[in-house]
Design an enzyme around this catalytic site. Structure first.
Site, PDB file in Angstrom:
ATOM      1  N   LYS A 152     -52.689  12.439  42.256  1.00 36.64           N
ATOM      2  CA  LYS A 152     -53.488  11.844  41.189  1.00 36.64           C
ATOM      3  C   LYS A 152     -52.647  11.823  39.915  1.00 36.64           C
ATOM      4  O   LYS A 152     -52.011  12.827  39.561  1.00 36.64           O
ATOM      5  CB  LYS A 152     -54.766  12.660  40.995  1.00 36.64           C
ATOM      6  CG  LYS A 152     -55.819  12.008  40.121  1.00 36.64           C
ATOM      7  CD  LYS A 152     -57.094  12.842  40.145  1.00 36.64           C
ATOM      8  CE  LYS A 152     -58.208  12.244  39.290  1.00 36.64           C
ATOM      9  NZ  LYS A 152     -59.444  13.064  39.357  1.00 36.64           N
ATOM     10  N   SER A 227     -63.556  10.849  40.294  1.00 37.15           N
ATOM     11  CA  SER A 227     -62.483  10.171  39.605  1.00 37.15           C
ATOM     12  C   SER A 227     -61.190  10.065  40.407  1.00 37.15           C
ATOM     13  O   SER A 227     -60.235   9.435  39.967  1.00 37.15           O
ATOM     14  CB  SER A 227     -62.190  10.886  38.281  1.00 37.15           C
ATOM     15  OG  SER A 227     -61.753  12.227  38.500  1.00 37.15           O
ATOM     16  N   SER A 251     -65.277  14.785  41.741  1.00 33.53           N
ATOM     17  CA  SER A 251     -64.159  13.840  41.711  1.00 33.53           C
ATOM     18  C   SER A 251     -63.243  13.869  42.911  1.00 33.53           C
ATOM     19  O   SER A 251     -62.425  12.971  43.080  1.00 33.53           O
ATOM     20  CB  SER A 251     -63.336  14.053  40.433  1.00 33.53           C
ATOM     21  OG  SER A 251     -64.076  13.674  39.305  1.00 33.53           O
TER      22      SER A 251
END
Length: 570
Positions: A152, A227, A251
């Site tokens: 990420k 996310s 997330s």
């Protein structure tokens, strides 16, 4: 003092945005111009991906023709353990593995827009180093030798820009590398790609003003979750074997659920997030954590075993607890699975309720499982409403000041779900006293679940989200995941074989009369927004929760459940 959206100020950053995206796209073209051109010619257009429920996972299969038979076998068929074995046997090299996953990641990017930054040169250099080490030493560099791991983007890498989807940080060059990245690279991993996250990193969706919207790999007109939506998209597209995401409200779990994958939110302080960029710095009431996304429980378990026992994150991050990963957890002879069909606040959409019943009925036939209905043991509706309001208020306890400083300095426009997040608790700046009061509520909720629920079950089975993979820009109810961030019990999302069915999942059930129910079920005009036709192609994944620091047992129990369902590697 910062100012809100300013077209004039934002215009100064638009060349930076275009330059950033061009650098990413140029890497794809430079890597193999013919392959990239073939991908663009063979794959649907970006407009088609946005508007149609396309299952993009077929584009990396050998019969589609973009990948060779051997490349397709590497990215689709070989497990973590098999990749390690084939390298030891001399049947595959780390460089060959890297090339296969680089090609698959290019296909993934075109189909889902999941990539912030490619690192092909770095990845190939890492792979060559691993191959050289194996040739010279006749052993692997580490337990992740030559294994592709995606990251990420808000996890920092020294010398690279880390912007975390804040336009104002597009020239922010990191001075340190995230501890978890350092650990996996030290174990021999190949890190080839950094993936997308939403504006403010606080959406159950993935859209930002830098690279735009990320798509769901199983139905591209739907959301990949957030996310860590870039991670769910690239793992779902087999563009990486393993991925590292982060989770403070769902997330990791929401993206894993939307892509019908496996995703673990560990108990906090077992996985390091040191050296990451976010708007939540200094907030200690609801603690975020990093964790893995994977295609099987065995690979997820192996990754955690290597990360904790070989990597020892506590040697680099003093906030991590020195607790080894138990690679052989002992489950009870008969596992008690407590089933929570609804949290009592928001009624799930029909496909989720149907899936919960299907799974419960399957487990009732399993002699190794005892199914317990938690309806009589769960918190009251009032207690759950208070828990939801508490976690929401704690997210924005500084009145959004930190987030606004990062967003407003560039003048970037606030996206719909960012505005929604800012309006939680009316954007109120809590006093120290008010924050402490909410901490007390948090601790009481944790204690009630521990004292009133877990005596009746070993694990809790619940929805991961109150619907199928969501329409982009719509997901506003976090409660099925954020509750567990509030009380810090570990969870694992696992796939099921059940899919939203527009013909079956039609009836709107009786609904509760509360703010969160209306938020989930109604449109901005107060009318029911649920339309079964809009969720075509969406699968329903579920969530399993266990007591704190029993992460290994949660993984083992999820493996038991998925075997019962006949679900294997994705």
């Amino acid at each position: 003092m910062t100012v809100p959206f300013s077209a004039e100020e934002f215009a100064k950053y638009e060349p930076l945005i275009e330059s950033y995206k061009k650098a990413r796209d140029d890497q794809m073209a430079k890597y193999d111009p013919r392959f990239y051109a073939t991908c663009l010619a063979r794959l649907p257009s970006q407009q088609e991906f946005d508007c149609k429920p396309i299952d993009a996972t077929g584009f990396v299969k050998p019969d589609f023709g973009l990948l060779t038979q051997e490349e397709a076998a590497i990215v689709n068929d070989y497990t973590l353990q098999q990749l390690l074995e084939k390298q030891l046997e001399g049947k595959l090299t780390a460089v060959e593995i890297a090339h296969a996953f680089i090609r698959a990641s290019i296909v993934a990017q075109i189909a889902t827009n999941c990539v912030m930054q490619f690192m092909f040169d770095t990845a190939l250099a890492q792979a060559a180093k691993s191959d050289e080490f194996l040739r010279e030493n006749k052993q692997l560099r580490g337990p992740l030798h030559g294994v592709p791991v995606s990251l990420k983007e808000h996890l920092e890498i020294k010398g690279l820009v880390t912007h975390a989807s804040y336009v104002s940080l597009l020239e922010n060059v990191s001075k340190s590398t995230n501890v978890s990245i350092e650990l996996v690279e030290n174990m021999g991993a190949t890190t080839h790609v950094r993936t997308s996250q939403p504006q403010a990193i606080m959406h159950l969706d993935t859209i930002n003003n830098v690279t735009g919207r990320t798509r769901n790999p199983l139905s591209t007109c739907l959301s990949p979750g957030g996310s860590s939506g870039g991670e769910s998209a690239i793992i779902g597209m087999h563009g990486s074997l393993l991925g590292i995401g982060s989770d403070i409200g769902g997330s990791i779990r929401c993206p894993a659920a939307f892509a019908n994958l496996y995703g673990l939110r560990p108990t906090t302080k077992r996985f390091s997030g040191l050296y990451s960029v976010s708007g939540g710095k200094g907030q200690e009431s609801v603690i975020g954590t990093m964790g893995p996304l994977a295609r099987s429980t065995s690979e997820l378990n192996a990754f955690m075993h290597h990360y904790v026992n070989y990597g020892k994150p506590w040697l680099l991050d003093p906030s991590c607890v020195p607790l080894p990963w138990n690679n052989s957890p002992q489950l009870p002879a008969k596992v008690r699975v407590g089933v929570l069909f609804s949290d009592g606040v928001v009624t799930p959409f029909p496909a989720v309720t149907r899936t919960m019943h299907e799974v419960a009925e399957n487990l009732q036939k399993n002699p190794l499982v005892e199914v317990v209905d938690l309806k009589d043991h769960w918190l009251s509706a009032q207690e759950m409403l208070e828990a939801n309001k508490t976690v929401s208020a704690l997210y924005t306890c500084d009145g959004n000041r930190t987030q606004e400083e990062l967003l407003h300095s560039s003048g970037e426009p606030l996206l719909h779900l960012t505005k929604f997040f800012f309006e939680i608790n009316d954007g109120k700046h809590l006093s120290v006293y008010e924050n402490r009061e909410l901490n007390c509520i948090r601790d009481n909720v944790r204690l009630k679940i521990f004292q009133n629920v877990f005596p009746h079950c070993d694990f809790i089975l619940s929805p991961a989200y109150a619907g199928p993979p969501e329409v982009p820009g719509i997901a506003k109810y976090w409660g099925y995941t954020s509750l567990w961030n509030l009380v810090d019990f570990p969870n694992l999302v696992f796939p099921t074989p059940f899919q939203h069915d527009p013909a079956k999942d039609t009836l709107v059930p009786p609904l509760h009369d509360n703010h969160f129910e209306r938020l989930h079920w109604n449109d901005e005009h107060g009318k029911i927004r649920y339309d079964p036709k809009t969720y075509e192609g969406g699968y329903i994944a579920l969530q399993l929760t266990g007591p704190r620091f029993q992460d290994e047992h949660v993984v083992a129990a999820a493996e038991l459940i998925t075997k019962s369902l006949g679900i294997g590697r994705r």
